[in-house]
Scaffold this motif. Structure first.
Motif, PDB file in Angstrom:
ATOM      1  N   HIS A   1      14.977  -8.319  -6.687  1.00 37.29           N
ATOM      2  CA  HIS A   1      14.020  -7.434  -7.361  1.00 37.29           C
ATOM      3  C   HIS A   1      12.671  -8.129  -7.535  1.00 37.29           C
ATOM      4  N   LEU A   2      12.711  -9.385  -7.945  1.00 34.29           N
ATOM      5  CA  LEU A   2      11.466 -10.146  -8.096  1.00 34.29           C
ATOM      6  C   LEU A   2      10.737 -10.263  -6.761  1.00 34.29           C
ATOM      7  N   GLN A   3      11.495 -10.507  -5.690  1.00 33.48           N
ATOM      8  CA  GLN A   3      10.871 -10.621  -4.371  1.00 33.48           C
ATOM      9  C   GLN A   3      10.289  -9.288  -3.913  1.00 33.48           C
ATOM     10  N   ALA A   4      10.947  -8.190  -4.263  1.00 30.68           N
ATOM     11  CA  ALA A   4      10.420  -6.865  -3.898  1.00 30.68           C
ATOM     12  C   ALA A   4       9.068  -6.618  -4.564  1.00 30.68           C
ATOM     13  N   ILE A   5       8.924  -7.044  -5.831  1.00 27.96           N
ATOM     14  CA  ILE A   5       7.638  -6.899  -6.518  1.00 27.96           C
ATOM     15  C   ILE A   5       6.582  -7.736  -5.794  1.00 27.96           C
ATOM     16  N   ARG A   6       6.918  -8.980  -5.487  1.00 26.43           N
ATOM     17  CA  ARG A   6       5.960  -9.860  -4.794  1.00 26.43           C
ATOM     18  C   ARG A   6       5.553  -9.278  -3.436  1.00 26.43           C
ATOM     19  N   ASN A   7       6.536  -8.804  -2.672  1.00 29.08           N
ATOM     20  CA  ASN A   7       6.246  -8.236  -1.348  1.00 29.08           C
ATOM     21  C   ASN A   7       5.330  -7.028  -1.455  1.00 29.08           C
ATOM     22  N   HIS A   8       5.614  -6.150  -2.411  1.00 34.17           N
ATOM     23  CA  HIS A   8       4.787  -4.959  -2.585  1.00 34.17           C
ATOM     24  C   HIS A   8       3.361  -5.368  -2.959  1.00 34.17           C
TER      25      HIS A   8
ATOM     26  N   GLU B   1      -4.477  -3.213  -6.652  1.00 35.46           N
ATOM     27  CA  GLU B   1      -3.307  -3.336  -7.517  1.00 35.46           C
ATOM     28  C   GLU B   1      -2.190  -2.453  -6.968  1.00 35.46           C
ATOM     29  N   CYS B   2      -0.983  -3.014  -6.936  1.00 34.26           N
ATOM     30  CA  CYS B   2       0.190  -2.214  -6.610  1.00 34.26           C
ATOM     31  C   CYS B   2       0.799  -1.732  -7.921  1.00 34.26           C
ATOM     32  N   CYS B   3       1.714  -0.784  -7.829  1.00 29.21           N
ATOM     33  CA  CYS B   3       2.438  -0.343  -9.015  1.00 29.21           C
ATOM     34  C   CYS B   3       3.771   0.251  -8.596  1.00 29.21           C
ATOM     35  N   GLY B   4       4.695   0.278  -9.540  1.00 29.58           N
ATOM     36  CA  GLY B   4       6.008   0.824  -9.266  1.00 29.58           C
ATOM     37  C   GLY B   4       6.785   1.026 -10.554  1.00 29.58           C
TER      38      GLY B   4
ATOM     39  N   LYS C   1      17.364  -5.167 -21.383  1.00 30.53           N
ATOM     40  CA  LYS C   1      17.272  -4.226 -20.266  1.00 30.53           C
ATOM     41  C   LYS C   1      17.830  -4.895 -19.010  1.00 30.53           C
ATOM     42  N   THR C   2      18.552  -4.111 -18.215  1.00 33.66           N
ATOM     43  CA  THR C   2      19.074  -4.608 -16.951  1.00 33.66           C
ATOM     44  C   THR C   2      18.529  -3.735 -15.831  1.00 33.66           C
ATOM     45  N   VAL C   3      17.846  -4.359 -14.892  1.00 30.38           N
ATOM     46  CA  VAL C   3      17.249  -3.635 -13.771  1.00 30.38           C
ATOM     47  C   VAL C   3      18.321  -3.320 -12.735  1.00 30.38           C
ATOM     48  N   VAL C   4      18.333  -2.076 -12.292  1.00 22.80           N
ATOM     49  CA  VAL C   4      19.247  -1.632 -11.243  1.00 22.80           C
ATOM     50  C   VAL C   4      18.474  -1.412  -9.945  1.00 22.80           C
ATOM     51  N   GLU C   5      17.265  -0.908 -10.070  1.00 22.26           N
ATOM     52  CA  GLU C   5      16.502  -0.505  -8.890  1.00 22.26           C
ATOM     53  C   GLU C   5      15.013  -0.463  -9.220  1.00 22.26           C
ATOM     54  N   MET C   6      14.209  -0.623  -8.188  1.00 19.70           N
ATOM     55  CA  MET C   6      12.759  -0.499  -8.325  1.00 19.70           C
ATOM     56  C   MET C   6      12.251   0.489  -7.281  1.00 19.70           C
ATOM     57  N   MET C   7      11.208   1.201  -7.653  1.00 18.01           N
ATOM     58  CA  MET C   7      10.614   2.161  -6.715  1.00 18.01           C
ATOM     59  C   MET C   7       9.116   1.920  -6.642  1.00 18.01           C
ATOM     60  N   PRO C   8       8.639   1.432  -5.502  1.00 16.32           N
ATOM     61  CA  PRO C   8       7.188   1.314  -5.337  1.00 16.32           C
ATOM     62  C   PRO C   8       6.559   2.711  -5.380  1.00 16.32           C
ATOM     63  N   THR C   9       5.394   2.815  -5.984  1.00  9.60           N
ATOM     64  CA  THR C   9       4.670   4.082  -6.003  1.00  9.60           C
ATOM     65  C   THR C   9       3.263   3.855  -5.478  1.00  9.60           C
ATOM     66  N   GLU C  10       2.624   4.930  -5.134  1.00 10.69           N
ATOM     67  CA  GLU C  10       1.228   4.853  -4.716  1.00 10.69           C
ATOM     68  C   GLU C  10       0.360   4.605  -5.940  1.00 10.69           C
ATOM     69  N   ASN C  11      -0.647   3.787  -5.783  1.00  8.38           N
ATOM     70  CA  ASN C  11      -1.639   3.614  -6.836  1.00  8.38           C
ATOM     71  C   ASN C  11      -2.550   4.833  -6.772  1.00  8.38           C
ATOM     72  N   ALA C  12      -2.393   5.712  -7.767  1.00  7.91           N
ATOM     73  CA  ALA C  12      -3.108   6.989  -7.764  1.00  7.91           C
ATOM     74  C   ALA C  12      -4.444   6.916  -8.512  1.00  7.91           C
ATOM     75  N   TRP C  13      -4.893   5.693  -8.856  1.00  7.85           N
ATOM     76  CA  TRP C  13      -6.172   5.577  -9.544  1.00  7.85           C
ATOM     77  C   TRP C  13      -7.279   6.115  -8.657  1.00  7.85           C
ATOM     78  N   SER C  14      -8.164   6.913  -9.237  1.00  6.18           N
ATOM     79  CA  SER C  14      -9.270   7.521  -8.486  1.00  6.18           C
ATOM     80  C   SER C  14     -10.427   7.776  -9.446  1.00  6.18           C
ATOM     81  N   PRO C  15     -11.579   8.115  -8.924  1.00  5.64           N
ATOM     82  CA  PRO C  15     -12.693   8.475  -9.821  1.00  5.64           C
ATOM     83  C   PRO C  15     -12.318   9.621 -10.768  1.00  5.64           C
ATOM     84  N   GLU C  16     -11.476  10.550 -10.293  1.00  3.40           N
ATOM     85  CA  GLU C  16     -11.034  11.651 -11.148  1.00  3.40           C
ATOM     86  C   GLU C  16     -10.144  11.138 -12.278  1.00  3.40           C
ATOM     87  N   THR C  17      -9.259  10.200 -11.959  1.00  5.50           N
ATOM     88  CA  THR C  17      -8.402   9.603 -12.987  1.00  5.50           C
ATOM     89  C   THR C  17      -9.252   8.914 -14.037  1.00  5.50           C
ATOM     90  N   ALA C  18     -10.287   8.242 -13.595  1.00  5.90           N
ATOM     91  CA  ALA C  18     -11.149   7.487 -14.503  1.00  5.90           C
ATOM     92  C   ALA C  18     -11.782   8.395 -15.565  1.00  5.90           C
TER      93      ALA C  18
END
Length: 152
Positions: free
Chosen positions: A8-15, A23-26, A37-54
């Motif tokens: 899981h740690l390596q998946a974060i680093r790779n992403h 910036e990545c996010c997931g 807390k016990t991690v079972v799975e991670m899901m990378p997501t798109e960084n949806a930050w945009s001028p509209e989000t701002a």
């Protein structure tokens, strides 16, 4: 405490390295217990930050867009929450990267954080992922370090 595997740690680093210099996010899925807390799975997501989000954050200085900010689209969070429930999992946290910055939360991170989640941050220096730290909000809405325990 948050427990997760070296994979899981390596998946974060790779992403984080694959998205650098932005910036990545997931989303982090798992189980809650008295022990943490016990991690079972991670899901990378798109960084949806945009001028509209701002525009949703009028008090935040918008500098370098996705190089200094991340957002997970609300419709993604909603769909993922439903999927997690159907699989008897919880969303237990969010991870993101800090390009060319330490793995410590920014004031913006704190303002947008939810108390029940872990926030894992990976520092990416010159394209190489390094230190990963985890943080949780306390009762005063201030980040406190959270212990990361590697599962074997």
């Amino acid at each position: 405490m948050i427990q997760l595997s070296p994979e899981h740690l390596q998946a974060i680093r790779n992403h984080a390295e694959s998205i650098y210099p932005e910036e990545c996010c997931g989303i982090i899925f798992g189980h809650l217990s008295e022990d943490g807390k016990t991690v079972v799975e991670m899901m990378p997501t798109e960084n949806a930050w945009s001028p509209e989000t701002a525009t949703d954050f009028p008090d935040v200085e918008v500098v370098d867009g996705r190089r200094r900010r991340y957002a997970i689209a609300p419709q993604v969070m909603l769909a993922v929450q439903k999927e997690a429930r159907a699989r008897s999992l919880c969303i237990i946290g969010i991870y993101h990267s800090h390009p060319d910055y330490p793995a410590i939360p920014s004031e913006f991170d704190r303002q947008c954080a939810w108390q029940e989640y872990s926030y894992m941050i990976v520092s990416v220096q010159n394209g190489t992922a390094g230190e990963i730290n985890s943080w949780c909000l306390d009762e005063n809405h201030q980040f406190q370090p959270e212990t990361i325990e590697k599962l074997l």
